[in-house]
Design a protein around this motif. Structure first.
Motif, PDB file in Angstrom:
ATOM      1  N   PHE A   1      -0.515   2.435   3.256  1.00 35.20           N
ATOM      2  CA  PHE A   1      -1.685   2.549   2.378  1.00 35.20           C
ATOM      3  C   PHE A   1      -2.119   4.015   2.291  1.00 35.20           C
TER       4      PHE A   1
ATOM      5  N   PHE B   1       0.342   6.206   0.263  1.00 32.45           N
ATOM      6  CA  PHE B   1       0.332   6.115  -1.190  1.00 32.45           C
ATOM      7  C   PHE B   1      -1.044   6.413  -1.782  1.00 32.45           C
ATOM      8  N   ALA B   2      -2.102   6.104  -1.032  1.00 34.72           N
ATOM      9  CA  ALA B   2      -3.443   6.297  -1.588  1.00 34.72           C
ATOM     10  C   ALA B   2      -3.920   7.733  -1.415  1.00 34.72           C
ATOM     11  N   TYR B   3      -3.626   8.334  -0.279  1.00 37.97           N
ATOM     12  CA  TYR B   3      -4.106   9.692  -0.021  1.00 37.97           C
ATOM     13  C   TYR B   3      -2.928  10.572   0.407  1.00 37.97           C
TER      14      TYR B   3
ATOM     15  N   SER C   1      -2.105  13.548   0.000  1.00 35.41           N
ATOM     16  CA  SER C   1      -2.337  14.909   0.501  1.00 35.41           C
ATOM     17  C   SER C   1      -2.755  14.899   1.964  1.00 35.41           C
ATOM     18  N   MET C   2      -3.200  13.740   2.469  1.00 31.18           N
ATOM     19  CA  MET C   2      -3.603  13.669   3.873  1.00 31.18           C
ATOM     20  C   MET C   2      -2.475  13.151   4.763  1.00 31.18           C
TER      21      MET C   2
END
Lengths: 206, 404
Positions: free
Chosen positions: B185, B188-190, B192-193
């Motif tokens: 999750f 794919f969602a963040y 850059s983190m």
């Protein structure tokens, strides 16, 4: 089924919703809902097309030879889709670019063939019109709900206007990239179905 | 111990139906059985009774994760002081303290969010609290980069616990590994983190400790990340200050990466414990390594790109390969259960992990996606193995019947 005949306009909005209950038209619901505006336009286009296709098929239903009825339905739907597509290109060019092939693909939207086969072929024009409007709006409602969540959390905006303030981004908030992707639309759709079934006990299967 | 038991017995009546705290019965029950072996056993269904129950299994896995956690803390501090150039002047204690303070909030938040959801769901459904999250809660901080913000982690954990576990019916019924769904999750969602060069080394200070300027030539890329950015020829993998990495460095694990995954030694300690207690399947573990090595050798033979040319032993030393093979592929719930199926499961998993690493330019690390993919196929593998056995025995029965 008696209830559906009694009220063709309202039941598709809730108890016989094309997306959450009939589970039709899922592909387009995943494809066009990453922003609210295309979702709304798509919903309205489908509403117009289903309504008029229903009326036309209902008017000529007694003259269609049974063997070629699918072809006749397809011709009617394709004509209407082409008209809507041209109107969109003329008056809402940006949105038609965002929707790209999906307007054309309304032809293959299962909701259309489903309503034509299941309703318009055996009901009068006025009832068919209401049924078309009801199903189209039921479809549009779900699209708008999914599009709302996806655009708000995926892009921080609604209809392209920034809703989430810059100060929040400065404090470390980030848009959720998964919301832009189709898998999340499927999950949101699942959540809506989940909620819907928990509210309407009659829809629960044993 | 005795005092604790007495205390529990004293407050127990108020949690039972009719007591004034009966709403929290699941919570009480969870704590009681966590501390003491319950004196009741299952009465219905088929059960294999053993002296160990699932809470003890979970505790053992958490224990096996401790070396990786402690080393991860040390490594976070080590990389930080290396990045600000003051490593020679700080003591072991300071290095560990920095890492401890950087990692501890992640562990606490992970347990708070995950167990919080589990408690609420258990209370809501009037069930016992399920213990599966004890392991996931420890795994999640270990497979994340150190710079991943806590609020993002909380969202991902909530998502994973609800959608990967509770909707399937809770512990023991999940199809996918919950910790890896959390990571997927986030991935794919963040993005850059979770990837890139800026998240693997804690460059800022923690609670005011370890202030400093980054040294010249600092690069925060992980070895696998560097592999992706090398265009041709063999890659020259380096640490964060540009020092070349040997295979021994990769075994020890003082390199940038997710918190718990860098040290093969610490993971091996955990693996020994898991294998000695019989909790993890050696078949899966071994076949993952074999599958990965063979695939890497195959790519070495035909290879042209830097990832293809990476020696096979570096493939299994780097990134999350060892960690995933030991702690995640062997998850008894989501892996194959039939004995022959375990070999197939492991071999395919190792194969997929290396294939994703080598052939997909978007994902430097393939372990997470490989395990999730094989989780999906585990029931199919089991089905095929069982069906094969049935056919074999049916044939034998036919032969015997024909003879009569």
């Amino acid at each position: 089924m008696a209830e559906i005949k009694n009220n063709p306009l309202l039941t598709p909005l809730n108890l016989n919703n094309p997306i959450t209950v009939q589970v039709l038209g899922i592909c387009s619901a995943l494809a066009v809902t990453s922003k609210l505006q295309p979702a709304l336009v798509m919903g309205l286009s489908v509403t117009v097309i289903v309504a008029f296709a229903n009326v036309i098929i209902s008017l000529i239903r007694d003259t269609i030879p049974n063997r070629i009825r699918i072809i006749v339905q397809l011709v009617v739907v394709a004509t209407l889709v082409t008209i809507v597509s041209e109107v969109l290109k003329a008056y809402a060019y940006d949105v038609s670019l965002q929707l790209s092939v999906y307007v054309g693909l309304i032809i293959t939207n299962c909701i259309l063939m489903g309503r034509l086969e299941a309703f318009a072929m055996s009901n009068g024009p006025w009832a068919s019109f209401l049924d078309g409007i009801g199903n189209g709006l039921g479809y549009a409602g779900i699209l708008v709900a999914v599009g709302f969540v996806r655009e708000l959390f995926g892009s921080g905006a609604l209809f392209g206007f920034k809703i989430i303030p810059q100060s929040l981004y400065d404090a470390g908030y980030m848009n959720n990239g998964l919301m832009i992707m189709p898998p999340m639309a499927l999950l949101l759709l699942a959540c809506i179905v989940w909620y819907h079934r928990s509210k309407e006990k009659s829809l629960q299967e044993n | 111990m005795k005092a604790l038991r007495n205390l529990l017995d004293k407050v127990k009546p108020s949690f039972e139906p009719g007591g004034k705290l009966s709403a929290f019965q699941s919570v009480f029950d969870g704590f009681e059985t966590f501390l003491f072996v319950p004196n009741t056993t299952s009465k219905t269904g088929t059960h294999i009774h053993d002296s160990i129950d699932s809470k003890r299994v979970m505790s053992m896995v958490v224990l096996a994760l401790i070396p990786a956690l402690l080393f991860g803390m040390y490594n976070v501090g080590y990389q930080h002081y290396l990045a600000i150039g003051t490593l020679p002047s700080v003591s072991f204690g300071e290095i560990f303290l920095f890492g401890f303070l950087a990692v501890l909030p992640k562990v606490i938040v992970s347990y708070l969010v995950g167990l919080g959801i589990e408690f609420v769901v258990a209370q809501w459904k009037h069930e016992e609290i399920q213990e599966g999250y004890l392991v996931s809660g420890m795994l999640i901080p270990l497979i994340l980069p150190v710079e991943c913000p806590l609020w993002i982690m909380s969202i991902a954990i909530a998502f994973a616990v609800i959608f990967a576990k509770e909707v399937f019916g809770g512990t023991g019924r999940n199809i996918f590994n919950v910790a890896l769904i959390t990571r997927a999750f986030l991935f794919f969602a963040y993005p850059s983190m979770m990837s890139g060069d800026n998240v693997w080394v804690k460059t800022g200070s923690v609670f005011g400790i370890g202030e400093g300027q980054l040294v010249d030539g600092f690069t925060g890329a992980t070895p696998l990340g560097q592999l992706m950015t090398t265009s041709t020829g063999e890659a020259h993998l380096t640490g964060i200050t540009g020092n070349a990495l040997s295979a021994w460095d990769m075994v020890v694990g003082l390199i940038p990466g997710s918190i718990g995954e860098t040290s093969v030694i610490a993971i091996a300690l955990g693996a020994i414990l898991l294998l000695a207690t019989g909790i993890a399947s050696w078949k899966i573990m071994a076949s993952v390594f074999v599958g990965g090595s063979l695939t890497a050798l195959m790519f070495n033979a035909i290879g042209t790109t830097p990832s293809m040319l990476l020696p096979w032993y570096e493939h299994i030393l780097l990134g999350g390969f060892a960690f995933g093979a030991v702690f995640m592929a062997t998850d008894p719930v989501t892996s194959a259960r039939t004995e022959n199926g375990k070999y197939i499961f492991g071999l395919l998993l190792g194969f997929m992990a290396v294939v994703i690493r080598v052939l997909n330019p978007g994902y430097p690390e393939g372990m997470m996606l490989a395990i999730l993919l094989l989780n999906l196929f585990a029931p199919l593998i089991d089905y095929v193995v069982v069906q094969k056995n049935i056919t074999r025995r049916l044939n034998r029965a036919k032969v015997t019947n024909d003879k009569k």
